[in-house]
Design an enzyme around this catalytic site. Structure first.
Site, PDB file in Angstrom:
ATOM      1  N   CYS A  22       0.930  -0.776   0.159  1.00 32.63           N
ATOM      2  CA  CYS A  22      -0.020   0.357  -0.058  1.00 32.63           C
ATOM      3  C   CYS A  22       1.046   1.167  -0.073  1.00 32.63           C
ATOM      4  CB  CYS A  22      -1.272  -0.496   1.333  1.00 32.63           C
ATOM      5  SG  CYS A  22      -2.490   0.992   0.996  1.00 32.63           S
ATOM      6  N   HIS A  51      -3.404  -5.151   0.238  1.00 38.64           N
ATOM      7  CA  HIS A  51      -2.878  -6.131   1.374  1.00 38.64           C
ATOM      8  C   HIS A  51      -3.116  -7.401   1.494  1.00 38.64           C
ATOM      9  CE1 HIS A  51      -2.524  -2.126   3.921  1.00 38.64           C
ATOM     10  NE2 HIS A  51      -3.456  -1.512   2.516  1.00 38.64           N
ATOM     11  N   GLU A  95      -1.439  -9.408   2.848  1.00 37.60           N
ATOM     12  CA  GLU A  95      -1.364 -10.451   3.610  1.00 37.60           C
ATOM     13  C   GLU A  95      -2.715 -10.519   4.240  1.00 37.60           C
ATOM     14  OE1 GLU A  95      -1.493  -6.001   5.932  1.00 37.60           O
ATOM     15  OE2 GLU A  95      -1.195  -7.176   3.479  1.00 37.60           O
TER      16      GLU A  95
END
Length: 600
Positions: free
Chosen positions: A398, A525, A527
């Site tokens: 990001c 993102h 994750e």
């Protein structure tokens, strides 16, 4: 539908979220379909505007819901996909009731906490529990509900009342209450003290809820006489009193619950003994043993703004851990405050400056996570510059991607004033600009949120290979600014490749340096979709490149190891499948976790 409620007492931070996740995993291992709900009593509508320093990270769901980080634990442990309705807040409940009042739904009645608020809570729970979250049709068998906060908090009272009514309405055989409480050991006397838990259960019973199971947090296993005392004063059978003692990592918690036969107590309370099987946790057990016995380390420098609270980057830490276990490396994260890398710190605090640069230069890889605001931005740019110039593996997420682009424009293109309009609205070389379709004044829920599709321009790039040579990938977003498409031709001419874009081709999603060992930035993102057995490909690539296993990562990338991949294939093969037994039979000896080790 069967319901399991997890409450907490005495103090906050006991691990209700991990306990609820572990209970869900245990029930899933028994062959049941499980969904989860988190109740947060705060007045915010959602977690989107809350400071990471105060509440930890904001976890983002597929539908764009900005929710409590515990929902991330649920998704990781249970491998499910939740939605915004699985997170209930006081703000959401009151807003829904007031919206009904304004439209006359209550037919002129006085709107009160009881019955209107409590009814709205119960209706929300029943509605959310029926939503499939595991990719199968129809509702789940069991819904695990976690009530945030501790018993006695004033903001929790409407939920306690609603859940008391709810337990009576659905019936004893459909409702099981697990109370997580603290049994401290006072250093002065060295004795496990039960009084805090007694008072907590007494308060819970006084509010109309009676626990079926006690999950006691303690430094060590509860003594039998302590269990007997708790059973006598809390009116809970001895066999239903569990010890959640300190363990090396939280992957042990489901195994701890299984070994104490927590599933039998829950299944008995829900009348499911004849339906469920014995829990099958062989893969989870093998992965936990691998984690415990890791020896060789991989050191990652986390250059961020919120390094004072690790929960601010919880999902990033989990994703790093999943990838490091897959690569058979013990993860060590060096927290580097981005502002400490800047020249002004050298003048004001030379020791902090020296420590930050020593940590950065001593790392095997560098990760710059997402964030907002201009504090520490120059430090992040310096970290990206160091990684680029010294061939150190780098992953920017990001904002981390945006600063990598800004750094390249400044250093390679010579645009010294290149910046983002977020930090410098008057910059003459805006490399990152505000997205045009969202509000500049309203903060909550106005970002580009949730799952969006990214198309690879070709598969001859590292990121595409890590996604199993996919044509496109679906990942979760949370941002307001993006790379300015007008500067992309100039950047690409200088060697920066924007290998992933949205369907319009105007939004830059993935950037790479082809001649660098591993230099990748992503606007999304990754994750948020990483799982213990299915590490995110981009994190796997970072860890693999950082410890010299890049070829192996590419080999396994062709097997579609990662979540978020969408190329028509249904194959989801974990990087570590088939390797756990070989590792456990090796010569590596277990080593204790130290202060730098990161637990799941």
């Amino acid at each position: 539908m069967k319901y399991v409620l997890v409450t907490g007492g005495v103090v906050s931070g006991l691990g209700k979220g991990v306990t609820a996740s572990s209970i869900g995993l245990l029930l899933k291992a028994c062959g049941l379909r499980v969904t989860s709900i988190k109740i947060d009593p705060y007045l915010n509508t959602d977690a989107g505007t809350m400071s990471p320093f105060e509440h930890g990270e904001v976890f983002v769901l597929d539908d764009g819901g900005e929710v409590d980080l515990d929902l991330g634990n649920y998704e990781r442990f249970l491998d499910i996909t939740l939605n915004r309705d699985n997170n209930i807040t006081t703000g959401k409940i009151y807003q829904s009731v007031l919206d009904k009042e304004r439209t006359g739904d209550y037919l002129g009645k006085t709107v009160q906490v009881v019955p209107h608020i409590t009814d709205a809570i119960q209706e929300w729970i029943e509605r959310a529990a029926m939503i499939p979250v595991d990719g199968q049709e129809g509702p789940a068998d069991v819904c695990v509900i976690e009530l945030g906060g501790t018993i006695g908090d004033i903001e929790s009272m409407p939920f306690i009342e609603a859940l008391g009514q709810f337990s009576y309405r659905v019936g004893a055989g459909n409702f099981c209450l697990i109370h997580v409480s603290l049994v401290p050991v006072l250093n002065v006397v060295g004795e496990q003290k039960t009084k805090p838990t007694q008072h907590s259960v007494r308060g819970l019973r006084g509010l109309g809820l009676t626990p079926n199971i006690l999950a006691c947090r303690s430094a060590k296993v509860l003594d039998e006489n302590v269990k007997g005392k708790l059973s006598q004063f809390c009116h809970v059978p001895v066999e239903n009193i569990l010890t959640l003692y300190d363990v090396p990592n939280i992957w042990h918690i489901p195994l701890l619950l299984r070994d104490q036969k927590a599933h039998e107590a829950i299944l008995k309370g829900l009348n499911l003994m004849g339906i469920a099987r014995n829990p099958e946790l062989e893969e989870w057990t093998a992965r936990t043993k691998v984690y415990d016995q890791l020896c060789d380390t991989v050191r990652i420098a986390m250059v961020g703004k919120y390094t004072g609270l690790s929960d601010s980057y919880l999902s990033v830490l989990k994703a790093l851990l999943h990838a490091s276990v897959a690569c058979r490396r013990k993860l060590i994260v060096d927290w580097v405050p981005a502002s400490d890398l800047e020249d002004i710190t050298w003048k004001e605090s030379p020791e902090a400056y020296k420590d930050a640069w020593n940590s950065l230069k001593g790392a095997d890889g560098v990760l710059v996570p997402g964030g907002f605001g201009d504090r520490g931005v120059q430090g992040k740019i310096l970290a990206a510059k160091y990684a680029r110039e010294n061939n150190v593996p780098f992953l920017g997420i990001c904002l981390g991607m945006q600063i990598a682009v800004i750094e390249f424009a400044r250093s390679v293109l010579g645009l010294d004033d290149a910046s983002s309009t977020e930090f410098d609205p008057e910059t003459k070389n805006p490399c990152v600009i505000f997205m045009p379709e969202v509000s500049k004044t309203h903060m909550g829920g106005t970002m580009r949120l949730g799952t969006r599709r990214t198309y690879f321009r070709n598969t001859d790039c590292k990121s595409a290979k890590l996604y199993g040579n996919a044509r496109f990938v679906d990942e979760r977003h949370r941002h307001r600014y993006e790379v300015n498409p007008e500067v992309v031709p100039q950047l690409e001419k200088a060697g920066l490749r924007f290998v992933g874009r949205d369907e319009s081709g105007q939004r830059m999603e993935i950037v790479e340096l082809p001649d660098h060992p591993y230099f990748i930035g992503v606007q999304f993102h990754p994750e948020f979709k990483s799982r213990p057995g299915k590490p995110s490909g981009l994190f796997l690539g970072l860890i693999a490149a950082s410890c010299g296993q890049w070829d192996g990562a590419l080999c396994h990338g062709s097997k579609a190891i990662t979540n978020g991949m969408s190329n028509g294939s249904s194959v989801m093969k974990s990087y570590m499948n088939g390797n756990a037994s070989r590792f456990l039979n090796g010569s590596c000896k277990a080593v204790p976790m130290n202060g730098n080790g990161v637990h799941c």
